[in-house]
Design an enzyme around this catalytic site. Structure first.
Site, PDB file in Angstrom:
ATOM      1  CD  GLU A  90      -2.368  -1.068   2.790  1.00  0.00           C
ATOM      2  OE1 GLU A  90      -3.223  -1.987   3.010  1.00  0.00           O
ATOM      3  OE2 GLU A  90      -2.164  -0.276   3.618  1.00  0.00           O
ATOM      4  CB  CYS A 104       2.193   7.213   4.097  1.00  0.00           C
ATOM      5  SG  CYS A 104       2.457   5.897   5.276  1.00  0.00           S
ATOM      6  CB  CYS A 111       5.347  -6.175   9.252  1.00  0.00           C
ATOM      7  SG  CYS A 111       6.735  -5.471  10.428  1.00  0.00           S
ATOM      8  CB  CYS A 115       3.145  -4.401  16.635  1.00  0.00           C
ATOM      9  SG  CYS A 115       4.686  -3.851  16.388  1.00  0.00           S
ATOM     10  CB  CYS A 118       0.165  -3.295  13.566  1.00  0.00           C
ATOM     11  SG  CYS A 118       0.783  -3.085  11.580  1.00  0.00           S
ATOM     12  N   GLY A 161       5.222  -2.781   6.644  1.00  0.00           N
ATOM     13  CA  GLY A 161       6.568  -3.073   6.852  1.00  0.00           C
ATOM     14  C   GLY A 161       7.652  -2.282   8.051  1.00  0.00           C
ATOM     15  CD  GLU A 162      11.072  -1.439  11.794  1.00  0.00           C
ATOM     16  OE1 GLU A 162      10.090  -0.962  12.229  1.00  0.00           O
ATOM     17  OE2 GLU A 162      12.272  -0.891  11.826  1.00  0.00           O
ATOM     18  CB  SER A 191       8.204   5.315  11.178  1.00  0.00           C
ATOM     19  OG  SER A 191       7.503   4.962  12.316  1.00  0.00           O
ATOM     20  CB  SER A 214       6.528   2.478  16.873  1.00  0.00           C
ATOM     21  OG  SER A 214       6.482   3.249  15.327  1.00  0.00           O
ATOM     22  CG  LEU A 215       8.386   4.691  23.817  1.00  0.00           C
ATOM     23  CD1 LEU A 215       9.401   3.602  23.422  1.00  0.00           C
ATOM     24  CD2 LEU A 215       8.579   5.705  24.180  1.00  0.00           C
ATOM     25  CG  HIS A 216       3.027   2.349  20.135  1.00  0.00           C
ATOM     26  ND1 HIS A 216       2.554   3.551  19.476  1.00  0.00           N
ATOM     27  CD2 HIS A 216       3.323   1.721  19.183  1.00  0.00           C
ATOM     28  CE1 HIS A 216       2.656   3.671  18.363  1.00  0.00           C
ATOM     29  NE2 HIS A 216       3.217   2.358  17.914  1.00  0.00           N
ATOM     30  CG  ASN A 290      -6.723   4.036  11.776  1.00  0.00           C
ATOM     31  OD1 ASN A 290      -7.868   4.249  11.786  1.00  0.00           O
ATOM     32  ND2 ASN A 290      -5.550   4.462  11.365  1.00  0.00           N
ATOM     33  CB  CYS A 333      -0.215   0.885   9.157  1.00  0.00           C
ATOM     34  SG  CYS A 333       1.058  -0.509   8.896  1.00  0.00           S
TER      35      CYS A 333
HETATM   36  N1  SAH Z   1       7.218  -0.521  11.325  1.00  0.00           N
HETATM   37  C1  SAH Z   1       7.260   0.942  11.348  1.00  0.00           C
HETATM   38  C2  SAH Z   1       6.680   1.962  10.433  1.00  0.00           C
HETATM   39  C3  SAH Z   1       5.284   1.357  10.003  1.00  0.00           C
HETATM   40  S1  SAH Z   1       4.009   1.461  10.894  1.00  0.00           S
HETATM   41  C4  SAH Z   1       6.901   1.178  12.827  1.00  0.00           C
HETATM   42  O1  SAH Z   1       6.447   0.387  13.462  1.00  0.00           O
HETATM   43  O2  SAH Z   1       7.266   2.199  13.215  1.00  0.00           O
HETATM   44  C5  SAH Z   1       3.894   3.144  11.248  1.00  0.00           C
HETATM   45  C6  SAH Z   1       3.190   3.507  12.384  1.00  0.00           C
HETATM   46  O3  SAH Z   1       1.766   3.168  12.478  1.00  0.00           O
HETATM   47  C7  SAH Z   1       3.802   2.962  13.266  1.00  0.00           C
HETATM   48  O4  SAH Z   1       3.943   4.209  14.706  1.00  0.00           O
HETATM   49  C8  SAH Z   1       2.676   1.834  14.106  1.00  0.00           C
HETATM   50  O5  SAH Z   1       2.965   1.554  15.674  1.00  0.00           O
HETATM   51  C9  SAH Z   1       1.679   2.754  13.704  1.00  0.00           C
HETATM   52  N2  SAH Z   1       0.346   1.633  13.778  1.00  0.00           N
HETATM   53  C10 SAH Z   1       0.332   0.608  13.350  1.00  0.00           C
HETATM   54  N3  SAH Z   1      -1.008   0.057  13.563  1.00  0.00           N
HETATM   55  C11 SAH Z   1      -1.729   1.035  13.902  1.00  0.00           C
HETATM   56  C12 SAH Z   1      -3.023   1.300  14.408  1.00  0.00           C
HETATM   57  N4  SAH Z   1      -4.013   0.219  14.336  1.00  0.00           N
HETATM   58  N5  SAH Z   1      -3.370   2.435  14.885  1.00  0.00           N
HETATM   59  C13 SAH Z   1      -2.676   3.355  14.926  1.00  0.00           C
HETATM   60  N6  SAH Z   1      -1.244   3.338  14.719  1.00  0.00           N
HETATM   61  C14 SAH Z   1      -0.777   2.222  14.229  1.00  0.00           C
HETATM   62 FE1  SF4 Z   2       5.546  -4.015  11.696  1.00  0.00          FE
HETATM   63 FE2  SF4 Z   2       5.499  -1.452  12.260  1.00  0.00          FE
HETATM   64 FE3  SF4 Z   2       3.116  -2.875  12.129  1.00  0.00          FE
HETATM   65 FE4  SF4 Z   2       4.808  -3.321  14.171  1.00  0.00          FE
HETATM   66  S1  SF4 Z   2       3.582  -1.279  13.549  1.00  0.00           S
HETATM   67  S2  SF4 Z   2       3.873  -4.939  12.942  1.00  0.00           S
HETATM   68  S3  SF4 Z   2       6.883  -2.788  13.044  1.00  0.00           S
HETATM   69  S4  SF4 Z   2       4.613  -2.432  10.326  1.00  0.00           S
END
Ligand code: SAH
Ligand code: SF4
Length: 347
Positions: A90, A104, A111, A115, A118, A161-162, A191, A214-216, A290, A333
């Protein structure tokens, strides 16, 4: 079949010479690709017909095939592309009021990092993208914008992806965005989920590109439950690497915080995060979760988020809420692909 976007200038010279063409033809083809930004080899109209035929028989301009596209009420454009081997990725374009146009883009199909919140993580790993496949997602938006007299101004490697799990191709794509599309490093953001050695390596690149992490969560056990990679690289090691990045580059690091109701939006969490980040050159970017099919939690409400921001500011940490874009078209994402797959399965 050679994808012309995979070639650097020297390789293009070699390729054309293998087709029996002189060196200056490479410059012409290069200009059509990156100055005029044509969408097809047939549009390189000052080339001899014989060369256009040779090029079309032996190469392609790009490899992404549009599978579906969606247009949001807020102007967000979302694309699902098929790769040569059938993998789906995407890319999203977000126009902003101030004239910025941000793409983006994805760095992997799926990936591997899993997580739980995601959509991309929920689908597992497909494969790494090549630098050309990463670059082309932005190239297509840049080309379309140019035809409307507009310009692609920013790129974020925040799609599927990462990027740091596919480090070399991601860095090569960043360099291509700079040299071929004229996008300044300061307008490019990577990111990462927090891969420590790669954060350090990125700091050493001497690039001015921005880093988002991405800390969260600010507690190890809780972060590990959401983001399995935390068991390999815990919060302290990620923060250490971020400190190294800020010291090495003089640039602040952005922490991404997906605000999840009741999960990471409490005053206690804000205080713990404040203590963790105090003194670090950073900014916290809050994105309301999301919702995705595989994770049943809700986004935080704005009152909670405002309180969170206030608490962080009492630790002198700046934070902002990022407006969610393209909500009506699943622009989170991995969400368009998930929808496409489920529609396939139903249909
Ligand atoms: N893999 C990388 C970049 C892609 S994800 C990473 O994890 O940083 C891009 C961002 O979207 C990251 O900050 C991720 O934590 C966030 N993200 C993924 N799923 C999400 C969701 N359902 N709601 C909000 N943010 C989300
Ligand atoms: Fe991969 Fe980023 Fe999604 Fe985590 S948030 S599964 S690292 S794409």
């Amino acid at each position: 079949m050679i994808n012309l976007y995979e070639l650097n200038h020297e390789q293009l010279v070699d390729f054309l010479s293998s087709l029996g063409e002189k060196r200056f033809r490479a410059q012409q083809v290069w200009d059509w690709m990156y100055m005029r930004r044509v969408a097809s080899i047939d549009d390189m109209v000052n080339l001899p017909k014989t060369l256009i035929i040779k090029l079309s028989e032996n190469s392609s301009l790009g490899s992404l095939k549009l599978a579906t596209g969606q247009h949001s009420r807020d102007g967000t454009e979302k694309r699902l592309y098929g790769l040569r081997d059938g993998q789906l990725i995407e890319a999203v374009l977000m126009p902003y009021q101030d004239g910025r146009q941000t793409a983006c883009i994805s760095t992997q199909a799926g990936c591997a990092l899993g997580c739980v919140f995601c959509a991309t993580g929920q689908m597992g790993f497909g494969r790494h993208l090549t630098s050309a496949e990463i670059f082309e997602q932005a190239m297509i938006f840049a080309r379309e914008l140019a035809s409307q007299g507009e310009r692609l101004s920013n790129v974020v490697l925040m799609g599927m992806g990462e990027p740091f799990h596919n480090y070399d191709a991601s860095l090569e794509a960043i360099r291509q965005l700079m040299s071929r599309l004229g996008i300044g490093a300061r307008h490019i953001t990577v990111s990462t989920v927090g891969l420590v050695p790669q954060i350090r390596r990125f700091a050493d690149e001497g690039l001015q590109a921005k880093l988002a992490v991405s800390l969260h969560k600010s507690d190890d056990a809780e972060r590990s439950a959401l983001m399995p990679i935390n068991r390999r690289w815990n919060i302290a090691s990620v923060i250490d690497a971020c400190r190294y990045y800020t010291e090495k580059t003089g640039r602040r690091v952005t922490f991404e915080w997906a605000a999840i109701a009741g999960e990471n939006d409490t005053p206690e969490e804000a205080q713990r995060l404040g203590r963790l980040l105090q003194g670090l050159l950073c900014h916290v970017n809050i994105i309301p979760l999301n919702p995705t099919g595989g994770y049943s939690a809700a986004p935080s409400d704005s009152a909670r988020i405002n309180q969170f921001i206030e608490t962080l500011s009492s630790y002198s940490i700046s934070s902002t809420v990022r407006v969610r874009r393209g909500i009506d078209i699943d622009a989170g994402c991995g969400q368009l692909k998930t929808r496409a797959i489920s529609v396939d399965q139903i249909g």
